[in-house]
Design a protein around this motif. Structure first.
Motif, PDB file in Angstrom:
ATOM      1  N   ILE A  62      30.872  31.671  30.481  1.00 21.48           N
ATOM      2  CA  ILE A  62      30.020  32.424  31.443  1.00 21.48           C
ATOM      3  C   ILE A  62      29.695  31.673  32.599  1.00 21.48           C
ATOM      4  CG2 ILE A  62      28.021  31.753  30.270  1.00 21.48           C
ATOM      5  CD1 ILE A  62      26.665  34.494  30.927  1.00 21.48           C
ATOM      6  N   ILE A  86      37.888  41.949  36.661  1.00 20.35           N
ATOM      7  CA  ILE A  86      38.850  41.426  35.638  1.00 20.35           C
ATOM      8  C   ILE A  86      38.475  40.107  35.095  1.00 20.35           C
ATOM      9  CG2 ILE A  86      41.283  40.620  35.369  1.00 20.35           C
ATOM     10  CD1 ILE A  86      41.020  43.393  36.721  1.00 20.35           C
ATOM     11  N   THR A  88      36.095  40.569  31.697  1.00 17.31           N
ATOM     12  CA  THR A  88      34.777  41.035  31.159  1.00 17.31           C
ATOM     13  C   THR A  88      33.905  39.643  30.540  1.00 17.31           C
ATOM     14  OG1 THR A  88      35.780  42.984  30.722  1.00 17.31           O
ATOM     15  CG2 THR A  88      33.499  42.979  30.038  1.00 17.31           C
ATOM     16  N   GLY A  89      34.676  38.986  29.465  1.00 19.19           N
ATOM     17  CA  GLY A  89      34.090  37.957  28.998  1.00 19.19           C
ATOM     18  C   GLY A  89      32.757  38.436  28.200  1.00 19.19           C
ATOM     19  N   GLY A  91      30.223  39.908  29.487  1.00 23.25           N
ATOM     20  CA  GLY A  91      29.721  41.279  29.963  1.00 23.25           C
ATOM     21  C   GLY A  91      28.768  40.884  30.917  1.00 23.25           C
ATOM     22  N   GLN A  93      28.347  39.458  34.157  1.00 24.05           N
ATOM     23  CA  GLN A  93      28.735  39.976  35.377  1.00 24.05           C
ATOM     24  C   GLN A  93      28.928  41.527  35.400  1.00 24.05           C
ATOM     25  OE1 GLN A  93      30.269  37.958  38.691  1.00 24.05           O
ATOM     26  NE2 GLN A  93      29.515  39.874  39.288  1.00 24.05           N
ATOM     27  N   ILE A 107      38.139  44.846  32.683  1.00 21.84           N
ATOM     28  CA  ILE A 107      39.258  44.544  31.861  1.00 21.84           C
ATOM     29  C   ILE A 107      39.431  43.245  31.375  1.00 21.84           C
ATOM     30  CG2 ILE A 107      41.885  44.617  31.644  1.00 21.84           C
ATOM     31  CD1 ILE A 107      42.190  46.331  34.235  1.00 21.84           C
ATOM     32  N   GLY A 210      48.330  36.156  32.681  1.00 21.79           N
ATOM     33  CA  GLY A 210      48.982  37.570  32.482  1.00 21.79           C
ATOM     34  C   GLY A 210      50.287  37.600  33.626  1.00 21.79           C
TER      35      GLY A 210
HETATM   36  N1  SAH Z   1      32.641  37.298  34.064  1.00 26.12           N
HETATM   37  C1  SAH Z   1      32.610  36.598  32.526  1.00 26.12           C
HETATM   38  C2  SAH Z   1      33.382  35.255  32.664  1.00 26.12           C
HETATM   39  C3  SAH Z   1      34.449  35.371  31.822  1.00 26.12           C
HETATM   40  S1  SAH Z   1      35.285  33.945  31.732  1.00 26.12           S
HETATM   41  C4  SAH Z   1      31.121  36.388  32.289  1.00 26.12           C
HETATM   42  O1  SAH Z   1      30.080  36.724  32.933  1.00 26.12           O
HETATM   43  O2  SAH Z   1      30.951  36.145  31.024  1.00 26.12           O
HETATM   44  C5  SAH Z   1      36.912  34.659  32.180  1.00 26.12           C
HETATM   45  C6  SAH Z   1      37.489  35.823  31.217  1.00 26.12           C
HETATM   46  O3  SAH Z   1      38.625  36.279  31.910  1.00 26.12           O
HETATM   47  C7  SAH Z   1      37.825  35.381  29.882  1.00 26.12           C
HETATM   48  O4  SAH Z   1      37.119  36.123  28.995  1.00 26.12           O
HETATM   49  C8  SAH Z   1      39.323  35.550  29.610  1.00 26.12           C
HETATM   50  O5  SAH Z   1      39.635  36.146  28.439  1.00 26.12           O
HETATM   51  C9  SAH Z   1      39.562  36.669  30.687  1.00 26.12           C
HETATM   52  N2  SAH Z   1      40.960  36.728  31.130  1.00 26.12           N
HETATM   53  C10 SAH Z   1      41.707  35.808  31.419  1.00 26.12           C
HETATM   54  N3  SAH Z   1      43.045  36.326  32.039  1.00 26.12           N
HETATM   55  C11 SAH Z   1      42.868  37.778  31.788  1.00 26.12           C
HETATM   56  C12 SAH Z   1      43.535  38.858  32.442  1.00 26.12           C
HETATM   57  N4  SAH Z   1      44.852  38.670  32.759  1.00 26.12           N
HETATM   58  N5  SAH Z   1      43.086  40.102  32.096  1.00 26.12           N
HETATM   59  C13 SAH Z   1      41.849  40.208  31.705  1.00 26.12           C
HETATM   60  N6  SAH Z   1      40.892  39.213  31.513  1.00 26.12           N
HETATM   61  C14 SAH Z   1      41.462  38.064  31.266  1.00 26.12           C
END
Ligand code: SAH
Length: 216
Positions: A62, A86, A88-89, A91, A93, A107, A210
């Protein structure tokens, strides 16, 4: 306990976010409301309002509160937008965006993270959030175009489907660089295949994996 976390949260907003130059009142208000500590494992909750990123499992993190605020402000939301996130991590944000936009589509590629975030956002009654498990580098065409798209993982370049799925005037906020350091870049869509770039400075994120990101 709840009050202690709330007072830590209000202090975080003042010292880490407002004092560093985040001015959008709706951003500040959202950060005062969303209970960041609940997006973390219990053992990490005492650190929830500190000035650094924290692990959320599956080798993901996070972001530091200030970075979440900087990215959110860079979207320039008014409250009427459809927003695509893109990564969610945890959740967290996503919850901030839910306070600031009309509808949030998010996603996440790791199912266990997506499911945990879904449950928590449901418990917190964020009814304007839809989460999908999959590769976010391809966007989510069904609900496009979006007024804002935010990517919370680092990409080698802006994924073309995300640029395509912006509405005119819409903003894509994304860390661009190599796997060790990136710049936070905003692409503003000025017309069909016309984008203006703004650079918000150095950041460090986990990799976006991806089709239009890094290989696994
Ligand atoms: N916004 C999140 C931060 C998560 S870290 C928070 O507030 O907790 C980044 C996230 O991006 C990770 O959960 C990782 O699995 C996801 N991620 C990486 N590549 C991705 C993709 N192509 N599509 C969707 N999620 C992706």
């Amino acid at each position: 306990m709840q009050n202690e976390q709330e007072s830590k949260r209000l202090q975080m907003v003042e010292t880490q976010i407002r004092d560093r130059g985040i001015k959008d009142r709706r951003v500040l208000e959202a950060f005062r409301k969303v209970p960041r500590h609940l997006f973390l494992d219990e053992a990490l909750r005492p650190q929830a309002y500190e000035d650094h990123p924290l692990p959320i499992g599956e080798k993901q993190t996070i972001s530091q509160p200030y970075i979440v605020a900087l990215m959110t402000e860079a979207l320039r939301l008014t409250g009427h937008e459809k927003v695509l996130e893109i990564g969610t991590g945890s959740g967290y944000q996503t919850g901030i965006l839910a306070q600031m936009a009309e509808q949030v589509y998010s996603i996440e590629r790791i199912p266990s993270l997506a499911k945990r975030a879904r449950k928590l956002l449901d418990d917190l009654k964020y009814t304007n959030v839809i989460i999908n498990i999959g590769d976010g580098t391809q966007g989510w065409k069904e609900y496009s175009p979006y007024g804002g798209i935010i990517v919370t993982a680092a990409a080698p370049e802006a994924p073309d489907p995300l640029l395509q799925q912006l509405e005119t005037g819409g903003r894509l906020v994304i860390p661009i660089g190599d796997e060790f350091q990136q710049d936070l870049v905003v692409y503003v869509k000025e017309g069909e295949d016309r984008y203006r770039e703004e650079n918000y400075g150095g950041v460090r994120f986990v990799k976006l994996i991806g089709k239009h990101g890094w290989k696994d």
